[in-house]
Design a protein around this motif. Structure first.
Motif, PDB file in Angstrom:
ATOM      1  N   LEU A 101       0.607  -1.103  -0.085  1.00  0.00           N
ATOM      2  CA  LEU A 101       0.021   0.065  -0.091  1.00  0.00           C
ATOM      3  C   LEU A 101       0.997   1.176   0.105  1.00  0.00           C
ATOM      4  N   LYS A 102       0.967   2.010  -1.342  1.00  0.00           N
ATOM      5  CA  LYS A 102       1.683   3.119  -1.364  1.00  0.00           C
ATOM      6  C   LYS A 102       0.976   4.390  -1.558  1.00  0.00           C
ATOM      7  N   LEU A 103       0.899   5.206  -0.343  1.00  0.00           N
ATOM      8  CA  LEU A 103       0.023   6.455  -0.625  1.00  0.00           C
ATOM      9  C   LEU A 103       0.947   7.595  -0.550  1.00  0.00           C
ATOM     10  N   ASP A 104       2.311   7.433  -0.554  1.00  0.00           N
ATOM     11  CA  ASP A 104       3.087   8.742  -0.224  1.00  0.00           C
ATOM     12  C   ASP A 104       3.092   9.864  -1.439  1.00  0.00           C
ATOM     13  N   LYS A 123       2.882  -6.223   3.668  1.00  0.00           N
ATOM     14  CA  LYS A 123       4.395  -6.316   3.888  1.00  0.00           C
ATOM     15  C   LYS A 123       4.984  -4.704   3.587  1.00  0.00           C
ATOM     16  N   GLU A 124       4.446  -4.035   2.788  1.00  0.00           N
ATOM     17  CA  GLU A 124       4.919  -2.684   2.449  1.00  0.00           C
ATOM     18  C   GLU A 124       4.025  -1.584   2.519  1.00  0.00           C
ATOM     19  N   PHE A 125       4.423  -0.412   3.368  1.00  0.00           N
ATOM     20  CA  PHE A 125       3.365   0.515   3.472  1.00  0.00           C
ATOM     21  C   PHE A 125       4.251   1.749   3.531  1.00  0.00           C
ATOM     22  N   SER A 126       3.723   2.817   2.895  1.00  0.00           N
ATOM     23  CA  SER A 126       4.268   4.323   2.946  1.00  0.00           C
ATOM     24  C   SER A 126       3.354   5.393   2.725  1.00  0.00           C
ATOM     25  N   VAL A 127       3.190   6.405   3.718  1.00  0.00           N
ATOM     26  CA  VAL A 127       2.404   7.485   3.684  1.00  0.00           C
ATOM     27  C   VAL A 127       3.548   8.759   3.584  1.00  0.00           C
ATOM     28  N   ALA A 128       4.829   8.621   3.259  1.00  0.00           N
ATOM     29  CA  ALA A 128       5.669   9.883   3.548  1.00  0.00           C
ATOM     30  C   ALA A 128       5.317  10.963   2.535  1.00  0.00           C
ATOM     31  N   ASN A 129       5.548  12.323   3.144  1.00  0.00           N
ATOM     32  CA  ASN A 129       5.233  13.386   2.254  1.00  0.00           C
ATOM     33  C   ASN A 129       3.991  13.682   2.012  1.00  0.00           C
ATOM     34  N   ASP A 183      11.273   6.078   7.576  1.00  0.00           N
ATOM     35  CA  ASP A 183      11.091   6.561   6.151  1.00  0.00           C
ATOM     36  C   ASP A 183       9.804   6.490   5.773  1.00  0.00           C
ATOM     37  N   SER A 184       8.792   5.457   6.055  1.00  0.00           N
ATOM     38  CA  SER A 184       7.665   5.419   5.692  1.00  0.00           C
ATOM     39  C   SER A 184       6.711   6.551   5.768  1.00  0.00           C
ATOM     40  N   TYR A 185       7.020   7.293   6.945  1.00  0.00           N
ATOM     41  CA  TYR A 185       6.396   8.301   7.645  1.00  0.00           C
ATOM     42  C   TYR A 185       7.018   9.803   7.422  1.00  0.00           C
ATOM     43  N   ALA A 186       7.999   9.831   6.651  1.00  0.00           N
ATOM     44  CA  ALA A 186       8.734  11.309   6.717  1.00  0.00           C
ATOM     45  C   ALA A 186       8.091  12.189   6.387  1.00  0.00           C
ATOM     46  N   ASN A 187       8.453  13.238   6.560  1.00  0.00           N
ATOM     47  CA  ASN A 187       7.812  14.621   6.211  1.00  0.00           C
ATOM     48  C   ASN A 187       6.359  14.863   6.033  1.00  0.00           C
ATOM     49  N   ASN A 188       5.827  14.472   7.453  1.00  0.00           N
ATOM     50  CA  ASN A 188       4.463  14.511   7.804  1.00  0.00           C
ATOM     51  C   ASN A 188       4.463  15.403   9.080  1.00  0.00           C
ATOM     52  N   PRO A 189       3.587  16.360   9.197  1.00  0.00           N
ATOM     53  CA  PRO A 189       3.635  17.465  10.116  1.00  0.00           C
ATOM     54  C   PRO A 189       3.555  17.037  11.580  1.00  0.00           C
ATOM     55  N   GLY A 190       2.723  15.929  11.936  1.00  0.00           N
ATOM     56  CA  GLY A 190       2.480  15.687  13.279  1.00  0.00           C
ATOM     57  C   GLY A 190       2.445  14.380  13.678  1.00  0.00           C
ATOM     58  N   LEU A 191       3.029  13.397  12.766  1.00  0.00           N
ATOM     59  CA  LEU A 191       2.898  11.932  13.192  1.00  0.00           C
ATOM     60  C   LEU A 191       3.611  11.519  14.310  1.00  0.00           C
ATOM     61  N   CYS A 192       3.248  10.534  15.124  1.00  0.00           N
ATOM     62  CA  CYS A 192       3.958  10.166  16.536  1.00  0.00           C
ATOM     63  C   CYS A 192       3.607   8.703  16.594  1.00  0.00           C
ATOM     64  N   GLY A 193       4.474   8.197  17.649  1.00  0.00           N
ATOM     65  CA  GLY A 193       4.301   6.795  18.003  1.00  0.00           C
ATOM     66  C   GLY A 193       5.333   5.771  17.454  1.00  0.00           C
TER      67      GLY A 193
END
Length: 627
Positions: free
Chosen positions: A154-157, A176-182, A200-210
């Motif tokens: 699932l690629k949503l970056d 197995k593979e997931f990305s929401v970067a940018n 890296d799958s979460y990079a460049n998002n303003p407020g992700l945590c966890g």
């Protein structure tokens, strides 16, 4: 009892009718699907306008469209839609739901905008790969994506998604593979149960945590003086209560830590099988000491992920090391609705099947709804790993190098002998149904041993027929005979097609669904590539260069021709398993891999025809039982 049987038959017939309608009505439906996509999306570069010409009545014409891959080139049944980097604009094309057998959708690197439909799981029900990256999608990521249970990727970056990532996505067991970067996402990220996600799958998002990121902030403390004063006044009382609660949690934590020592990875097996460890394992071999389930759990480190040897359509295989140092393999079967009586009966049949080229089933275990099979250990793993886990002939992390020709030929002859025995001499005769290079294991001397034989009947009918198509195991897809996709009935010649693909792997070292030596624009399977080369008299180009020029060129090419005969489109034109064995045995005669007294098969044509007829009767019986 009678009512239950009638309900079961009715349910089976319903499944069969559903599958029949899905395949028979698919041509018109899939054409409408592509028409809708072309109508919905703007096409500034005129790629679809040029390539997608619907003024054509020839069978399978849509399979030649740019970005469209079909189950079979002559059948208008869409498998994948890949429209990456085509400058397409507009909203998500809802008409995709008419491609009812779609397993892959790639709309990446375009200018598609708007939101993902809230009912996305109804639109891409069987999709295993969804790539919407590098577009202009906005809005929230719909929680309904968590119902797309077959998703592997699932690629949503690189979009404009906002809000929180639905925590339910973490429950996608196949992902197995997931990305929401940018993107513009915020809030807590999901805790994925299987996927190997990096920061890296979460990079460049303003407020992700966890997990993998900064901890999520706790509830902010109030500076209100009244609250502080109230807390101070009640502090003594709270402290007294707190001491009591703290003691309770301390002892509970000690207890939990002790349990976790028994189950180091918090493995779900310890929970599933809690209270069942005293169950005995039923062993066929008298030479094998009696075991309990607790012995298997200890030998596999509570069925730890680190002990997984491989997984496939029938289940997951674990390596087990007993206290005496001996090794076994334990397979956990996929969920089966068969009763204990039916399961034990099937095990008795499979356990009685003995041949030098079959992996011996040593025993089995019933623990609640779990079904465990115990096999002898195969030190050299699967044929698939031995063929493909190499790097240009040099030593790799697995310590293996490219296999010499004599070893490949030995494996092919031994495997053919095993499959021929199953088809023609075994009682009852068995159609394997799941042949691939992953089901052929290798012992310490690289003698092939066939696994998973007889297990197809233990799978649910829906799993037996559709697991290849919808569970994301694209490696298995390259082995499926074209007629099976239309009829959903397993036959001996279907096994022959699958084994032919294995032979092609041995002689080309190519994957069944991805050909590294093919031209970049070629997107077909290994069989399709071989067929193309054969039509252009270029078969020699398919041979693994590692095998060329070593004095065996003639043998290798004869081997390739046998493999080609196994994957002919018309089932009647393919040889039988016994004929394949004899052809390969003739090629390897000078190596003395076999002797006449080792062969317990009927050599005559009449006997061979008799065996084939009886296999067909078994197929008919299986279909009748299942439906």
């Amino acid at each position: 009892m009678l009512n239950n049987r009638i309900v079961g038959i009715f349910a089976g017939v319903s499944v069969w009718l559903l599958l029949s309608f899905s395949f028979s009505d698919g041509v018109e439906s899939d054409i409408n699907c592509l028409k809708s996509i072309k109508h919905t999306l703007e096409d500034p570069l005129k790629i679809l306008d040029t390539s997608w010409d619907f003024n054509n009545n020839t069978e399978g014409f849509i399979c030649r469209f740019t970005g469209v891959e079909c189950w079979h080139p002559d059948e208008s049944k869409v498998l994948n839609i890949r429209l990456s980097d085509m400058g397409l604009k507009g909203p998500f094309p809802l008409g995709i739901q008419n491609c009812t057998s779609l397993t892959g959708l790639d709309l990446s690197s375009n200018e598609i905008n708007g939101s993902i439909p809230s009912n996305i799981s109804k639109i891409i029900n069987f999709v295993t790969t969804l790539d919407l990256s590098s577009n202009n999608f906005s809005g929230e990521i719909p929680s309904d994506l968590a119902n797309c249970s077959y998703l592997n990727v699932l690629k949503l970056d690189r979009n404009k998604f906002s809000g929180q990532i639905p925590l339910e996505l973490g429950l996608l067991g196949r992902l197995k593979e997931f990305s929401v970067a940018n993107n513009l996402l915020s809030g807590q990220v999901p805790n994925f149960i299987n996927a190997s996600i990096t920061a890296d799958s979460y990079a460049n998002n303003p407020g992700l945590c966890g997990k993998l990121l900064d901890p999520c902030p706790s509830v902010s403390k109030s500076s209100n003086t009244g609250i502080i004063s109230g807390a101070a006044i009640g502090g003594v009382t709270v402290a007294a209560i707190g001491i009591g609660i703290g003691m309770l949690f301390y002892f509970r934590k000690v207890s939990m830590m002790k349990k976790k020592d028994d189950d180091p990875e918090g493995n779900k097996w310890a929970r599933i099988l809690k209270g069942t460890k005293g169950i005995k394992v039923s062993m066929f071999e008298k030479s094998i000491s009696k075991m309990r389930l607790s012995d298997l759990m200890k030998a596999t480190n509570n069925f730890s992920k680190d002990n997984i040897i491989g997984s496939g359509r029938t289940g997951t295989m674990y390596k087990a090391v007993l206290e005496d140092g001996s090794s076994l393999m334990v397979k956990r079967l996929q969920d089966s609705q068969h009763s204990e009586k039916e399961f034990v009966s099937e095990m008795a049949t499979i356990g009685s099947v003995k041949n030098r080229n079959l992996v011996s089933l040593l025993g089995f275990c019933l623990a609640g709804r779990e079904r465990l099979l115990v096999y002898e250990h195969m030190p050299n793993g699967t044929l698939h790993d031995c063929i493909h886990l190499v790097d240009d002939g040099s030593e790799t992390t697995t310590g293996r190098a490219k296999m010499e020709w004599s070893v490949r030929l030995k494996i092919a002859i031994g495997a053919a002998r095993g499959f021929a025995w199953l088809h023609h001499s075994c009682n009852p005769r068995i159609i394997h149904r799941n042949i691939s290079s992953k089901c052929i294991l290798l012992d310490a001397n690289f003698e092939p041993r066939i696994s998973d034989f007889g297990l197809a009947r233990l799978m649910n009918p829906i799993d037996t027929h559709l697991s290849t198509f919808v569970n994301g195991e694209f490696g298995d897809l390259g082995y499926v005979a074209p007629e099976y996709a239309r009829t959903l009935v397993a036959t001996p010649k279907g096994d022959v097609f699958s084994f032919g693909t294995v032979l092609l792997e041995l002689v080309t070292s190519e994957q069944p669904t991805h050909v590294s030596k093919a031209l970049e624009e070629f997107k077909g399977s290994l069989v399709e590539w071989i067929t193309h080369l054969s039509h252009n008299s270029q078969l020699h180009d398919a041979i693994d260069k590692f095998l060329v020029g070593k004095g065996v060129d003639s043998e290798v090419f004869q081997f390739l021709k046998v493999a080609c005969s196994c994957v002919l489109p018309a089932p009647k034109e393919r040889p039988t398993m016994y004929e394949i064995y004899q052809l390969l045995r003739a090629i390897g005669e000078r190596y003395h891999f076999t002797t006449d007294d080792e062969i317990l098969m009927m050599p005559s044509d009449s006997a061979d025809a008799y065996a084939t007829d009886h296999i067909e009767l078994i197929v008919a019986r299986d279909v009748k039982e299942q439906y």
